[in-house]
Design a protein around this motif. Structure first.
Motif, short mmCIF file in Angstrom:
data_model
loop_
_atom_site.label_atom_id
_atom_site.label_comp_id
_atom_site.label_asym_id
_atom_site.label_seq_id
_atom_site.Cartn_x
_atom_site.Cartn_y
_atom_site.Cartn_z
N HIS A 1 0.86 -1.18 0.00
CA HIS A 1 0.00 0.00 0.00
C HIS A 1 0.90 1.23 0.00
O HIS A 1 1.60 1.49 0.98
CB HIS A 1 -0.89 0.05 1.26
CG HIS A 1 -2.01 -0.92 1.25
ND1 HIS A 1 -2.17 -1.88 2.23
CD2 HIS A 1 -3.05 -1.08 0.40
CE1 HIS A 1 -3.26 -2.59 1.98
NE2 HIS A 1 -3.80 -2.13 0.87
N VAL A 2 0.89 1.98 -1.07
CA VAL A 2 1.70 3.20 -1.15
C VAL A 2 0.78 4.36 -1.49
O VAL A 2 -0.01 4.29 -2.44
CB VAL A 2 2.80 3.06 -2.23
CG1 VAL A 2 3.55 4.39 -2.40
CG2 VAL A 2 3.78 1.95 -1.84
N ILE A 3 0.87 5.42 -0.70
CA ILE A 3 0.00 6.59 -0.88
C ILE A 3 0.84 7.78 -1.30
O ILE A 3 1.76 8.19 -0.58
CB ILE A 3 -0.75 6.93 0.41
CG1 ILE A 3 -1.55 5.73 0.92
CG2 ILE A 3 -1.69 8.13 0.19
CD1 ILE A 3 -2.08 5.89 2.33
N VAL A 4 0.55 8.32 -2.47
CA VAL A 4 1.15 9.57 -2.94
C VAL A 4 0.04 10.61 -2.84
O VAL A 4 -0.80 10.71 -3.73
CB VAL A 4 1.69 9.43 -4.37
CG1 VAL A 4 2.41 10.72 -4.79
CG2 VAL A 4 2.63 8.24 -4.49
N LEU A 5 0.04 11.36 -1.74
CA LEU A 5 -1.13 12.14 -1.37
C LEU A 5 -1.47 13.26 -2.35
O LEU A 5 -2.62 13.69 -2.43
CB LEU A 5 -0.94 12.71 0.04
CG LEU A 5 -2.20 13.23 0.75
CD1 LEU A 5 -3.29 12.17 0.77
CD2 LEU A 5 -1.87 13.67 2.16
N ASP A 6 -0.50 13.72 -3.10
CA ASP A 6 -0.79 14.78 -4.08
C ASP A 6 -1.64 14.25 -5.23
O ASP A 6 -2.27 15.04 -5.96
CB ASP A 6 0.50 15.37 -4.64
CG ASP A 6 1.23 16.23 -3.62
OD1 ASP A 6 0.58 16.67 -2.65
OD2 ASP A 6 2.44 16.45 -3.79
N HIS A 7 -1.66 12.93 -5.41
CA HIS A 7 -2.34 12.35 -6.58
C HIS A 7 -3.39 11.30 -6.23
O HIS A 7 -4.09 10.81 -7.13
CB HIS A 7 -1.32 11.72 -7.52
CG HIS A 7 -0.21 12.64 -7.91
ND1 HIS A 7 -0.42 13.90 -8.40
CD2 HIS A 7 1.14 12.47 -7.85
CE1 HIS A 7 0.74 14.48 -8.65
NE2 HIS A 7 1.70 13.64 -8.33
N ALA A 8 -3.51 10.91 -4.97
CA ALA A 8 -4.46 9.86 -4.59
C ALA A 8 -4.86 10.04 -3.13
O ALA A 8 -4.07 10.53 -2.32
CB ALA A 8 -3.85 8.48 -4.80
N THR A 9 -6.07 9.61 -2.80
CA THR A 9 -6.54 9.69 -1.43
C THR A 9 -6.40 8.37 -0.69
O THR A 9 -6.73 8.29 0.50
CB THR A 9 -8.03 10.10 -1.40
OG1 THR A 9 -8.79 9.12 -2.13
CG2 THR A 9 -8.23 11.47 -2.02
#
Length: 452
Positions: A335-343
């Protein structure tokens, strides 16, 4: 009533634990909590509903849609789409809530209901508790107040969601993937169409496996929980790398050109350096969990990047990121979250960004991932025990203390109850793998005797 929500929605064996009646009732309760009471307050709310390809998703989707529409919510059905795709569309379409039918990496008989609030965000504990309480109140007492006539929700298929989501994925990539050969394992899951289309549009030469879902074969010997087929395919085709998703494609694990696994910690390390180089790693910090490999922490310290650790679960990673303004976080599981592009965790986006880094640098994935050295980590799942007592058993606490004294500063022990399955996870990390195996085995035996 016991707690229905686990670490990632309400999950269980479809048509046994997770019934159509439960899915319908939870959806009505969610409509009242997340859509401000539906038409009863003069607001005409909208929900986005998607699912993975599980056979049980067909009747559960029908139940969820019925529940939402009966509460006065207009429903946009996006069909089979990854969880992060449903979250993205919930946000971009301005919907009041989103619903995803999936049990992620679990076996086919399981399924789950995941809710998203406005903006496509996972629910805070307080919202889950309110939904559960309202569900219990109206299933054991007073019936729901329901709209009639023109007040009932309308249902429509939203076919544009597929292309909208792919356009978003391609639009946030820093560079194209021309010249790369990539093997994709879709786990016969929700990304079986999305991921190959996105990688192809980004310029990669792709070989696809595990992309023929029939409703019964999701996660069956393939995907991020079974990397063997992907590892063999990468070597066979001479590919630059391989990408594996789970059933709902919120995870991504990778394989280098030699067939070696690249886990979530290594992917985070690669992306952290890439984002810092681009000036996008806010506060020079990455968020992980207590399961993050000690080698990851050591590597980040060496590179001057701070590591914040949370409880296991990407929702807790996300909460920390949102609270402190961090841009990157994730879990060893992929699980990887790139907050600028995904919630939320987005396996397709993660795979694209990882491949983009390989293409931009001209370096191999093995070379990039070599920024960290994984310390031996043994994980044993102990089933058929009372996981609720994992933190209160004196016998278990004494065994953990003994293990920690034996390992000293070169290792660590972590015991936790699974949030999605009826078991306790025993994790031991040590500089020597044989020592890690021995300590983990002894602790697993104590878990069985103390909690069995």
């Amino acid at each position: 009533m016991g707690r229905l929500f686990g670490t990632d929605g309400v999950r269980g064996v479809a048509n046994a634990d997770l019934t159509a009646e439960l899915a319908l009732g939870l959806s009505v309760a969610a409509a009242h909590v997340l859509a401000e009471g539906g038409t009863f307050e003069g607001h005409r709310p909208t929900a986005v509903v998607g699912r993975d390809p599980r056979a049980s998703g067909e009747f559960l989707e029908a139940a969820v849609v019925a529940g939402l529409a009966s509460a006065g919510v207009d429903v946009l059905r996006v069909g089979v789409l990854p969880t992060p795709g449903v979250a993205y569309l919930t946000g971009v379409l301005g919907a009041d809530l989103g619903v995803m039918l999936s049990a992620s990496h679990n076996a086919m008989p399981d399924n789950g209901v995941k809710f998203f609030a406005r903006g496509g965000h996972k629910l805070a504990d307080e919202l889950e508790i309110r939904i559960e309480s309202l569900y219990e109140e109206h299933t054991t007492g007073a019936p729901w107040a329901r709209p009639t006539g023109s007040g009932v929700g309308r249902v429509a298929d939203y076919a544009s969601g597929f292309d909208q989501y792919i356009a978003h994925l391609i639009g946030v990539l820093p560079n194209r993937l021309d010249g790369l050969k990539v093997v994709l394992d879709e786990a016969h899951g929700a990304a079986s169409r999305v991921s190959p289309e996105a990688f192809a549009r980004a310029g990669a030469e792709i070989i696809t496996i595990g992309a023929d879902p029939n409703g019964l074969n999701i996660n069956d010997g393939c995907g991020s929980t079974h990397l063997g087929l992907l590892q063999a395919a990468v070597v066979e085709h001479g590919a630059d790398l391989g990408i594996a998703h789970d059933g709902d494609a919120d995870r991504c694990l990778a394989v280098d050109a030699a067939g070696n696994e690249i886990d979530g910690d290594q992917i985070l390390a690669v992306l952290a350096l890439s984002m810092r180089e681009a000036g996008q790693l806010r506060k020079d910090t990455v968020v992980g969990t207590v399961m993050s490999n000690l080698g990851f922490k050591i590597a980040m310290e060496r590179e001057g990047i701070a590591l914040v650790q949370t409880a296991v679960g990407d929702r807790y990673v996300l909460e920390s990121m949102k609270a402190e303004g961090y841009a990157l976080g994730g879990e060893q599981s992929g699980h990887v979250i790139v907050l600028d592009h995904a919630t939320t965790g987005d396996g397709t986006l993660t795979g694209l960004m990882l491949a983009a880094r390989v293409a931009a640098t001209g370096r191999t994935l093995a070379d990039l991932a070599g920024v960290m050295t994984r310390l031996p980590q043994i994980l044993i799942n102990v089933p058929d025990v009372d996981k609720s007592r994992v933190n209160t058993s004196a016998e278990l606490a004494a065994a953990v203390a003994d293990a920690e004294r034996e390992l000293g500063a070169t290792g660590r022990v972590l015991l936790r109850s699974s949030g999605t399955e009826p078991l306790v996870r025993v994790m031991v990390e040590a500089a020597d793998i044989e020592q890690a195996k021995a300590v983990a085995g002894r602790l697993a035996d104590v878990v069985k005797s103390a909690l069995g």
